[in-house]
Write a protein that holds these residues in place. Structure first.
Motif, PDB file in Angstrom:
ATOM      1  N   VAL A   1     -21.139  49.525 -38.167  1.00 23.03           N
ATOM      2  CA  VAL A   1     -20.160  50.509 -38.622  1.00 23.03           C
ATOM      3  C   VAL A   1     -19.384  51.047 -37.423  1.00 23.03           C
ATOM      4  N   LEU A   2     -18.058  50.921 -37.477  1.00 24.71           N
ATOM      5  CA  LEU A   2     -17.185  51.429 -36.418  1.00 24.71           C
ATOM      6  C   LEU A   2     -16.507  52.701 -36.896  1.00 24.71           C
TER       7      LEU A   2
ATOM      8  N   THR B   1     -27.130  55.556 -32.941  1.00 21.34           N
ATOM      9  CA  THR B   1     -25.826  55.950 -32.424  1.00 21.34           C
ATOM     10  C   THR B   1     -25.995  56.540 -31.034  1.00 21.34           C
ATOM     11  N   TRP B   2     -24.914  56.607 -30.283  1.00 20.85           N
ATOM     12  CA  TRP B   2     -24.938  57.161 -28.926  1.00 20.85           C
ATOM     13  C   TRP B   2     -24.056  58.403 -28.840  1.00 20.85           C
TER      14      TRP B   2
ATOM     15  N   LEU C   1     -21.165  52.996 -34.215  1.00 21.10           N
ATOM     16  CA  LEU C   1     -20.484  52.972 -32.925  1.00 21.10           C
ATOM     17  C   LEU C   1     -19.234  53.841 -32.958  1.00 21.10           C
ATOM     18  N   HIS C   2     -18.872  54.356 -31.774  1.00 25.11           N
ATOM     19  CA  HIS C   2     -17.701  55.211 -31.641  1.00 25.11           C
ATOM     20  C   HIS C   2     -16.776  54.683 -30.549  1.00 25.11           C
ATOM     21  N   PRO C   3     -15.499  55.054 -30.582  1.00 25.10           N
ATOM     22  CA  PRO C   3     -14.568  54.544 -29.570  1.00 25.10           C
ATOM     23  C   PRO C   3     -15.016  54.809 -28.140  1.00 25.10           C
TER      24      PRO C   3
ATOM     25  N   SER D   1     -22.366  51.049 -22.116  1.00 26.40           N
ATOM     26  CA  SER D   1     -22.659  51.262 -23.540  1.00 26.40           C
ATOM     27  C   SER D   1     -22.170  50.098 -24.391  1.00 26.40           C
ATOM     28  N   ARG D   2     -21.008  49.551 -24.091  1.00 28.92           N
ATOM     29  CA  ARG D   2     -20.520  48.417 -24.878  1.00 28.92           C
ATOM     30  C   ARG D   2     -21.480  47.233 -24.777  1.00 28.92           C
ATOM     31  N   ARG D   3     -21.967  46.962 -23.573  1.00 25.86           N
ATOM     32  CA  ARG D   3     -22.904  45.853 -23.388  1.00 25.86           C
ATOM     33  C   ARG D   3     -24.200  46.086 -24.163  1.00 25.86           C
ATOM     34  N   TYR D   4     -24.649  47.345 -24.188  1.00 21.34           N
ATOM     35  CA  TYR D   4     -25.867  47.654 -24.936  1.00 21.34           C
ATOM     36  C   TYR D   4     -25.707  47.284 -26.403  1.00 21.34           C
TER      37      TYR D   4
END
Length: 255
Positions: free
Chosen positions: A9-10, A175-176, A208-210, A218-221
């Motif tokens: 989910v974006l 989520t982060w 995920l969030h922008p 974080s993107r790699r995670y």
């Protein structure tokens, strides 16, 4: 449910945030058939209405054609209610988030914004099945307003809710909070622990969030976690795809 499923989910999809997601989505598409649920904000922070951005609308049309889902994610994604008056309100609306748009709305206010959002989807010709409140926060007035709409689901951080009765389906979310270096480091530890805890959960969501996409760390995670979950046998679905596969009498679900 014998199978294990995964929802990617974006959040906060808008003209201002589209570029943040492009690289990540290219990597997801390269993995094969991994459908995405895009949480679309019609007028993000009142800066650029979605309907005035024809290019993004065309791109979202293309995502629908791939088998993705578009869901309504607030209207402005901005808390414009009166300032908080209690310690709890201050904590929720100034520390946890400043974007809980539907946290303090009464039923009439919530219904108006939901109708405005649904109208944007109608104008764009997009099917609409679900609504996710910004920061997963919704008032009792919002809950009452949702019961009056044709929408089929909403969600918070732990559940999907089948509307209009708010029948809960367990769907733990990962989520982060990635706004600062220390938050990203802590989020990785917390998320890893939750992923291990919910390893056998029938349904798992990645929210995920922008801002997650603006940092390689974080993107790699998220890419690595997604790949691992797929390799472990989780089947990726959209939210409405998952709901369509669920029985209303699923064990462990309740009102």
């Amino acid at each position: 449910m014998s199978e294990r499923h995964l929802l990617l989910v974006l959040h906060d999809v808008a003209p201002q945030t589209w570029a943040d997601y492009q690289r990540f989505v290219e990597m997801v598409d390269a993995l094969g058939n991994v459908p995405i649920t895009w949480l679309v904000v019609p007028d993000f922070h009142r800066r650029q209405p979605l309907t005035a951005h024809a290019e993004l609308c065309r791109k979202l049309d293309a995502r629908l054609a791939r088998g993705d889902e578009l869901a309504l994610h607030g209207y402005h994604h901005d808390d414009d209610a009166a300032p908080p008056r209690t310690p709890r309100d201050w904590l929720m609306r100034r520390v946890y988030t400043r974007e809980g748009e539907f946290y303090r709305l009464d039923q009439a206010q919530a219904r108006q914004r939901l109708e405005q959002g649904m109208e944007v989807f109608r104008r764009c010709g997009w099917p609409l099945h679900g609504f996710v409140p910004p920061a997963w926060l919704m008032s009792e007035g919002t809950r009452l307003a949702l019961r009056e709409t044709p929408l089929r689901y909403t969600s918070d951080l732990r559940h999907l809710y089948r509307l209009p009765d708010f029948q809960a389906i367990d769907a733990p979310g990962l989520t982060w909070s990635a706004r600062s270096r220390w938050r990203r480091g802590l989020s990785r530890l917390v998320c890893a622990g939750l992923a291990a805890c919910h390893r056998r959960a029938p349904l798992l969501r990645l929210g995920l969030h922008p801002v997650d996409m603006r940092h390689d760390f974080s993107r790699r995670y998220w890419v690595e976690l997604l790949v691992r979950l797929l390799e472990e046998g989780r089947q990726p679905l959209t939210k409405i795809g998952c709901l369509n596969r669920q029985s209303p009498q699923l064990p462990g679900a309740g009102a």
